[in-house]
Design a protein around this motif. Structure first.
Motif, PDB file in Angstrom:
ATOM      1  N   ASP A  60      40.090  39.502  47.857  1.00  0.00           N
ATOM      2  CA  ASP A  60      41.025  39.883  46.799  1.00  0.00           C
ATOM      3  C   ASP A  60      40.275  40.361  45.562  1.00  0.00           C
ATOM      4  O   ASP A  60      40.693  41.317  44.905  1.00  0.00           O
ATOM      5  CB  ASP A  60      41.933  38.706  46.421  1.00  0.00           C
ATOM      6  N   LEU A  61      39.193  39.682  45.231  1.00  0.00           N
ATOM      7  CA  LEU A  61      38.411  40.071  44.058  1.00  0.00           C
ATOM      8  C   LEU A  61      37.745  41.426  44.263  1.00  0.00           C
ATOM      9  O   LEU A  61      37.638  42.221  43.323  1.00  0.00           O
ATOM     10  CB  LEU A  61      37.347  39.021  43.746  1.00  0.00           C
ATOM     11  N   LYS A  62      37.299  41.701  45.474  1.00  0.00           N
ATOM     12  CA  LYS A  62      36.653  42.982  45.759  1.00  0.00           C
ATOM     13  C   LYS A  62      37.638  44.138  45.654  1.00  0.00           C
ATOM     14  O   LYS A  62      37.254  45.253  45.312  1.00  0.00           O
ATOM     15  CB  LYS A  62      36.031  42.962  47.153  1.00  0.00           C
ATOM     16  N   LYS A  63      38.918  43.876  45.933  1.00  0.00           N
ATOM     17  CA  LYS A  63      39.929  44.931  45.889  1.00  0.00           C
ATOM     18  C   LYS A  63      40.450  45.202  44.486  1.00  0.00           C
ATOM     19  O   LYS A  63      41.037  46.252  44.244  1.00  0.00           O
ATOM     20  CB  LYS A  63      41.113  44.545  46.793  1.00  0.00           C
ATOM     21  N   LEU A  64      40.254  44.263  43.569  1.00  0.00           N
ATOM     22  CA  LEU A  64      40.762  44.438  42.217  1.00  0.00           C
ATOM     23  C   LEU A  64      40.015  45.541  41.486  1.00  0.00           C
ATOM     24  O   LEU A  64      38.803  45.680  41.616  1.00  0.00           O
ATOM     25  CB  LEU A  64      40.644  43.136  41.419  1.00  0.00           C
ATOM     26  N   THR A  65      40.764  46.327  40.710  1.00  0.00           N
ATOM     27  CA  THR A  65      40.172  47.348  39.853  1.00  0.00           C
ATOM     28  C   THR A  65      40.856  47.292  38.495  1.00  0.00           C
ATOM     29  O   THR A  65      42.064  47.072  38.412  1.00  0.00           O
ATOM     30  CB  THR A  65      40.336  48.765  40.450  1.00  0.00           C
ATOM     31  N   TYR A  66      40.060  47.457  37.468  1.00  0.00           N
ATOM     32  CA  TYR A  66      40.564  47.462  36.093  1.00  0.00           C
ATOM     33  C   TYR A  66      39.880  48.580  35.334  1.00  0.00           C
ATOM     34  O   TYR A  66      38.791  49.028  35.704  1.00  0.00           O
ATOM     35  CB  TYR A  66      40.282  46.115  35.398  1.00  0.00           C
ATOM     36  N   ASP A  67      40.510  49.009  34.249  1.00  0.00           N
ATOM     37  CA  ASP A  67      39.895  50.004  33.364  1.00  0.00           C
ATOM     38  C   ASP A  67      38.632  49.423  32.749  1.00  0.00           C
ATOM     39  O   ASP A  67      38.546  48.216  32.520  1.00  0.00           O
ATOM     40  CB  ASP A  67      40.847  50.385  32.221  1.00  0.00           C
ATOM     41  N   ASP A  68      37.686  50.304  32.469  1.00  0.00           N
ATOM     42  CA  ASP A  68      36.449  49.840  31.821  1.00  0.00           C
ATOM     43  C   ASP A  68      36.726  49.227  30.457  1.00  0.00           C
ATOM     44  O   ASP A  68      36.075  48.263  30.060  1.00  0.00           O
ATOM     45  CB  ASP A  68      35.455  50.993  31.684  1.00  0.00           C
ATOM     46  N   SER A  69      37.698  49.767  29.741  1.00  0.00           N
ATOM     47  CA  SER A  69      38.016  49.222  28.419  1.00  0.00           C
ATOM     48  C   SER A  69      38.589  47.812  28.533  1.00  0.00           C
ATOM     49  O   SER A  69      38.264  46.940  27.720  1.00  0.00           O
ATOM     50  CB  SER A  69      38.995  50.135  27.680  1.00  0.00           C
ATOM     51  N   LYS A  70      39.410  47.587  29.559  1.00  0.00           N
ATOM     52  CA  LYS A  70      39.981  46.247  29.759  1.00  0.00           C
ATOM     53  C   LYS A  70      38.891  45.261  30.175  1.00  0.00           C
ATOM     54  O   LYS A  70      38.895  44.106  29.739  1.00  0.00           O
ATOM     55  CB  LYS A  70      41.087  46.279  30.811  1.00  0.00           C
ATOM     56  N   ILE A  71      37.963  45.702  30.996  1.00  0.00           N
ATOM     57  CA  ILE A  71      36.859  44.831  31.424  1.00  0.00           C
ATOM     58  C   ILE A  71      35.982  44.463  30.230  1.00  0.00           C
ATOM     59  O   ILE A  71      35.612  43.300  30.056  1.00  0.00           O
ATOM     60  CB  ILE A  71      36.029  45.519  32.532  1.00  0.00           C
ATOM     61  N   LYS A  72      35.677  45.452  29.396  1.00  0.00           N
ATOM     62  CA  LYS A  72      34.840  45.188  28.226  1.00  0.00           C
ATOM     63  C   LYS A  72      35.544  44.250  27.255  1.00  0.00           C
ATOM     64  O   LYS A  72      34.963  43.272  26.784  1.00  0.00           O
ATOM     65  CB  LYS A  72      34.486  46.499  27.533  1.00  0.00           C
ATOM     66  N   LYS A  73      36.806  44.523  26.977  1.00  0.00           N
ATOM     67  CA  LYS A  73      37.583  43.673  26.071  1.00  0.00           C
ATOM     68  C   LYS A  73      37.734  42.269  26.662  1.00  0.00           C
ATOM     69  O   LYS A  73      37.589  41.262  25.959  1.00  0.00           O
ATOM     70  CB  LYS A  73      38.957  44.292  25.819  1.00  0.00           C
ATOM     71  N   GLY A  74      38.004  42.183  27.954  1.00  0.00           N
ATOM     72  CA  GLY A  74      38.139  40.885  28.623  1.00  0.00           C
ATOM     73  C   GLY A  74      36.842  40.101  28.606  1.00  0.00           C
ATOM     74  O   GLY A  74      36.842  38.883  28.417  1.00  0.00           O
ATOM     75  N   GLY A  75      35.710  40.788  28.796  1.00  0.00           N
ATOM     76  CA  GLY A  75      34.415  40.120  28.755  1.00  0.00           C
ATOM     77  C   GLY A  75      34.116  39.537  27.385  1.00  0.00           C
ATOM     78  O   GLY A  75      33.645  38.403  27.271  1.00  0.00           O
ATOM     79  N   ILE A  76      34.417  40.305  26.346  1.00  0.00           N
ATOM     80  CA  ILE A  76      34.202  39.814  24.978  1.00  0.00           C
ATOM     81  C   ILE A  76      35.107  38.627  24.685  1.00  0.00           C
ATOM     82  O   ILE A  76      34.672  37.619  24.115  1.00  0.00           O
ATOM     83  CB  ILE A  76      34.419  40.957  23.961  1.00  0.00           C
ATOM     84  N   MET A  77      36.367  38.736  25.106  1.00  0.00           N
ATOM     85  CA  MET A  77      37.305  37.632  24.879  1.00  0.00           C
ATOM     86  C   MET A  77      36.895  36.395  25.682  1.00  0.00           C
ATOM     87  O   MET A  77      37.031  35.269  25.196  1.00  0.00           O
ATOM     88  CB  MET A  77      38.722  38.069  25.228  1.00  0.00           C
ATOM     89  N   LEU A  78      36.371  36.583  26.876  1.00  0.00           N
ATOM     90  CA  LEU A  78      35.942  35.456  27.708  1.00  0.00           C
ATOM     91  C   LEU A  78      34.748  34.736  27.073  1.00  0.00           C
ATOM     92  O   LEU A  78      34.713  33.495  27.055  1.00  0.00           O
ATOM     93  CB  LEU A  78      35.594  35.934  29.117  1.00  0.00           C
ATOM     94  N   ILE A  79      33.818  35.489  26.538  1.00  0.00           N
ATOM     95  CA  ILE A  79      32.678  34.865  25.859  1.00  0.00           C
ATOM     96  C   ILE A  79      33.158  34.055  24.656  1.00  0.00           C
ATOM     97  O   ILE A  79      32.736  32.923  24.445  1.00  0.00           O
ATOM     98  CB  ILE A  79      31.646  35.939  25.445  1.00  0.00           C
ATOM     99  N   GLY A  80      34.063  34.645  23.874  1.00  0.00           N
ATOM    100  CA  GLY A  80      34.630  33.924  22.731  1.00  0.00           C
ATOM    101  C   GLY A  80      35.382  32.678  23.165  1.00  0.00           C
ATOM    102  O   GLY A  80      35.280  31.624  22.525  1.00  0.00           O
TER     103      GLY A  80
END
Length: 129
Positions: free
Chosen positions: A87-107
């Motif tokens: 399921d994780l391998k099939k998921l796709t997201y926009d690069d902007s969402k991934i970048k924003k999500g990564g920053i929010m996850l670190i916070g």
């Protein structure tokens, strides 16, 4: 459930590179379970129920690790069966969402640790070991 999948995706993507490129799913699963248990520990501290943890100082270190693994494993297996690696391998997201999500996850991780440390000082437990 979508939020947990997105967080797992972020961790999976992160662990797919570097030294953990062979075990990204396991690493991502451990990271998500660890975050959930941080919140459980926070609640245990707030409600002064830290004695529910299966750790005692008079036990051997191996015994404490075995008890803690038994305590942590149910959530690990629940998430493992709910979110598969395919399921994780099939998921796709926009690069902007991934970048924003990564920053929010670190916070989020930093704030979770800060809250845990704050609670440890605000609600000192009186455990009889």
């Amino acid at each position: 459930m979508q939020l947990i999948k997105f967080v797992m995706f972020l961790f999976y993507r992160y662990y797919s590179k570097g030294g953990t490129f062979r075990i990204p799913y396991f690493s991502a699963l451990c990271a998500v379970v660890f975050l959930i248990y941080i919140h459980i520990f926070q609640l245990l501290i707030i409600f002064n129920a830290v004695d529910l943890l299966p750790m005692r100082s008079q036990n051997t270190r191996i015994s404490n690790y075995a008890k803690l693994a038994t305590f942590l494993s149910p959530l690990f297996f629940i998430i493992h069966f709910l979110i598969k690696e395919d399921d994780l391998k099939k998921l796709t997201y926009d690069d902007s969402k991934i970048k924003k999500g990564g920053i929010m996850l670190i916070g989020y991780i930093i704030l979770s640790f800060a809250l845990l440390m704050s609670l440890m000082f605000l609600f000192p437990t009186r455990r009889s070991l």
